[in-house]
Design a protein around this motif. Sequence first.
Motif, PDB file in Angstrom:
ATOM      1  N   ARG A  41       0.940  -1.066   0.218  1.00  0.00           N
ATOM      2  CA  ARG A  41      -0.333  -0.085   0.234  1.00  0.00           C
ATOM      3  C   ARG A  41       1.168   1.245   0.261  1.00  0.00           C
ATOM      4  N   TYR A  42       0.247   2.435   0.225  1.00  0.00           N
ATOM      5  CA  TYR A  42       0.758   4.179   0.499  1.00  0.00           C
ATOM      6  C   TYR A  42       0.684   4.087   1.364  1.00  0.00           C
ATOM      7  N   ALA A  43       1.223   5.015   1.446  1.00  0.00           N
ATOM      8  CA  ALA A  43       1.299   5.437   3.105  1.00  0.00           C
ATOM      9  C   ALA A  43       1.029   7.529   2.161  1.00  0.00           C
ATOM     10  N   ALA A 144       4.574  15.443   2.417  1.00  0.00           N
ATOM     11  CA  ALA A 144       3.884  15.712   2.628  1.00  0.00           C
ATOM     12  C   ALA A 144       2.813  15.723   1.678  1.00  0.00           C
ATOM     13  N   THR A 145       3.080  15.221   0.947  1.00  0.00           N
ATOM     14  CA  THR A 145       1.912  14.998  -0.904  1.00  0.00           C
ATOM     15  C   THR A 145       1.619  13.818  -0.925  1.00  0.00           C
ATOM     16  N   ALA A 146       3.114  13.191  -0.887  1.00  0.00           N
ATOM     17  CA  ALA A 146       3.392  12.087  -1.810  1.00  0.00           C
ATOM     18  C   ALA A 146       3.068  10.776  -0.761  1.00  0.00           C
ATOM     19  N   MET A 147       3.140   9.574  -2.183  1.00  0.00           N
ATOM     20  CA  MET A 147       2.922   8.490  -1.563  1.00  0.00           C
ATOM     21  C   MET A 147       3.880   7.778  -0.878  1.00  0.00           C
ATOM     22  N   LEU A 148       3.601   7.448   0.038  1.00  0.00           N
ATOM     23  CA  LEU A 148       5.316   6.258   0.340  1.00  0.00           C
ATOM     24  C   LEU A 148       5.400   5.669  -0.022  1.00  0.00           C
ATOM     25  N   PRO A 149       5.612   4.382  -0.469  1.00  0.00           N
ATOM     26  CA  PRO A 149       5.705   2.827  -0.753  1.00  0.00           C
ATOM     27  C   PRO A 149       5.581   2.532   0.852  1.00  0.00           C
ATOM     28  N   ILE A 150       4.739   1.201   1.012  1.00  0.00           N
ATOM     29  CA  ILE A 150       4.676   0.491   1.766  1.00  0.00           C
ATOM     30  C   ILE A 150       4.893  -0.843   1.435  1.00  0.00           C
ATOM     31  N   SER A 156      13.878  -8.994   9.562  1.00  0.00           N
ATOM     32  CA  SER A 156      15.149  -7.865   9.589  1.00  0.00           C
ATOM     33  C   SER A 156      14.705  -7.015   7.963  1.00  0.00           C
ATOM     34  N   VAL A 157      13.238  -7.660   7.245  1.00  0.00           N
ATOM     35  CA  VAL A 157      14.117  -6.173   6.054  1.00  0.00           C
ATOM     36  C   VAL A 157      12.850  -6.009   6.431  1.00  0.00           C
ATOM     37  N   SER A 158      13.179  -4.447   6.515  1.00  0.00           N
ATOM     38  CA  SER A 158      11.782  -3.949   7.146  1.00  0.00           C
ATOM     39  C   SER A 158      11.238  -2.998   5.247  1.00  0.00           C
ATOM     40  N   SER A 159      10.386  -2.092   5.714  1.00  0.00           N
ATOM     41  CA  SER A 159       9.791  -1.794   4.544  1.00  0.00           C
ATOM     42  C   SER A 159      10.473  -0.083   3.680  1.00  0.00           C
ATOM     43  N   TRP A 160      11.783  -0.090   4.705  1.00  0.00           N
ATOM     44  CA  TRP A 160      12.328   1.438   4.375  1.00  0.00           C
ATOM     45  C   TRP A 160      13.834   0.540   3.690  1.00  0.00           C
TER      46      TRP A 160
END
Length: 733
Positions: A41-43, A144-150, A156-160
């Motif tokens: 999803r996109y935060a 502030a406006t973007a869609m952050l990919p989750i 041990s492998v995080s989204s970021w």
Amino acid sequence: MTVLTLDTPLTKVVGDRTAKAMADELELQTVRDLVRHYPSRYARRGEMTKLTDLQVGDRVTVLGQVRKVDTRPMKNRRGSITEITVGDGDSSMRLVFFNHKHARLAVGAWGLFAGTVSSWHGQLQFNHPDCQLLDESTDAQEWATAMLPIYPASKSVSSWVLQKSLKLVLDSPAAADQLMAEDPVPAPVRARHGLMSLATAIWLKHHPETPEDVERADHRLKWDEALVLQVTLAARRRAAALEPGIARPRRAGGLADSVDALLPFELTDGQREVGDALEAEIGREQPMHRLLQGEVGSGKTVVALRAMAQVVDAGGQAALLAPTEVLAAQHARGIAGLLGPLGRSGELDGDPDGTRVTLLTGSLRTAARRAALAEVADGRAGIVVGTHALLSEGVEFADLGLVVVDEQHRFGVEQRDRLRAKGQRPPHVLVMTATPIPRTVAMTVYGDLETLTLRQLPAGRGGVSSSVVPVREKPAWLDRAWQRVREEVAEGRQAYVVCPRIGDDEKADERPEDADGAPEGGADGGSERRPPLAVLDVAEQLRGGPLAGLRVEVLHGRLTPEEKDARMRAFAQREVDVLVATTVIEVGVDVPNATVMVVMDADRFGVSQLHQLRGRVARGRHPGLCLLVSEAPVSSSTGVRLAQVAATTDGFELARLDLETRREGDVLGAAQSGRRSGVKLLSLLHDEELIAAARSEAADLLESDLGLAEHPELAAAVAALNAGDRADWLERA
Ligand code: ADP
Ligand code: MG
């Protein structure tokens, strides 16, 4: 520096440790795997995951702003505890750290927080979540406006970490173009359906600016999945059509007539109609491929038996493949019982005009197995009943004419093919399922099967009513449930109590007999969630408490087949009042006197599993009762799902519900054809049109370009999907 390709291993892209974790925990090995690891999803600001939807044990990532930081020494130990409240809009949640340096987590900072939801004094929280603060200097405007990919993450492998790794292989649209110059969807197909290139779609999927970007990218990426799947199926159909089978017309005066004469009941109209259709098709040379769907209890077994008898009369053998040993044994016993001397040809009291009913399962002892194999190989066994042991090497049929697969959802396409390959010429195939198949699924998973339906239940069935017992909110209802069990037993009826786990020795709780239907939600780190209730514990508690004085017995997959069989028999003969069991009883078990089923931890079962389980009661003339016991709050998504299951016995509605709650990959993949189904975005529920369009494109492609010589990228994708023994359809086509 090496040039990146889709096949470059991730070890060349990220550090060894990260690469290993990605491989072990997320099955990502190559650059291709990574770019196809889509955000779940996109935060966006203002969309913090609704806390009411969270359940203890869920692993989630939320975007929020630090609102409060509170550090204090711990009461009974050295060290400090820090509670941080993060929120967005109206929702907030608590993060808890022990002895944590968290200088950067200051009030006002925005970040992504990932962890496993736990509960403390009734309030949801994350313990030691992973945090990724958003960098104000560079991203302030953007996020502030973007869609952050989750991304779907692991321990041990995080989204970021995934996001950063992706940056290394895809840092610009141009890089995407270079990496994915070859497109599996041929240009004319793209043009006809207005699809963007693969490179553009992948780029947008990871860097969308608007929800419309995601939608357009998804549409194109779904086409990949649908086309590859449909080309595979079309190739299969062509291959199958090229090989004639053997006509096995019905013969008068044989076993088929005897079966009809021996049946203790009148066939329903539906059974008769379906029977006529099968009779005609089996009588033709073209191999039959039929899916028979009919509600639990609609009497599919008899339909199959009549078809099998026809094949035996025509000199062939029929194999009935069941998903569990319990069910295979029950079928063999039932058929042998009905046929009597006609099923014991070659024995002293057997009828020489009959045949033999042979049971072949994995647990037969050596001598028995050898005898069974010999009967199958020399053709004395006209009717062979077994589990997937029938598929193994060394099982040879003299002349396999019909394969019947019972309760299809447990068998994959490959397994069916393997059995089919045991005939000298392709045998007729009848697949039976109680779970109705939505049209899209029929087009994909069952792409080569045509459906027949048994709509009617035999007359005089009592029907089954279901209720949810929400033990947290209404503990008294559970007492009432046990009381109901006692009442039914007092009336001479019997009951099942089903638990998700065997107990005693957790590790040994492999569930060999039910490979599919792992309930959703569990994710990994469900450490805070208590283990599911266990047969052995529950049976013990019931014997000593609510069901004291009743004859309570247990049944589960760790018993030997002989023990299982003995206990099932004892239950069938009413020597046991209450059977506490795992899902070994899920499928097909037929004890008409059982009228109550209590499913413990019902939320740990999938929708179709619950429906199957419920099918075990109300198989006779007495009305049945199914109680779904769960700790899930009534208003949680799980609670709502259980209520939906309780509210309907309409198979079609349940099939939809089941599709909604399972990942598509589970439907197409896992149970059906292994993990590599390649289907991530395609929804069998929502993409009917797209699937139909891809189906017709696939047929055209194969028509004009057999072997896909002109479309190497598509051929490669198809080959990857069909890795191993399945690839030969393409060659044959
Ligand atoms: P399913 O379709 O779920 O496999 P079964 O074949 O196990 O159902 O049949 C359920 C029960 O109904 C069995 O006990 C079977 O003997 C009985 N049965 C099947 N056909 C009829 C019929 N026409 N009339 C009465 N009982 C029937
Ligand atoms: Mg059945």
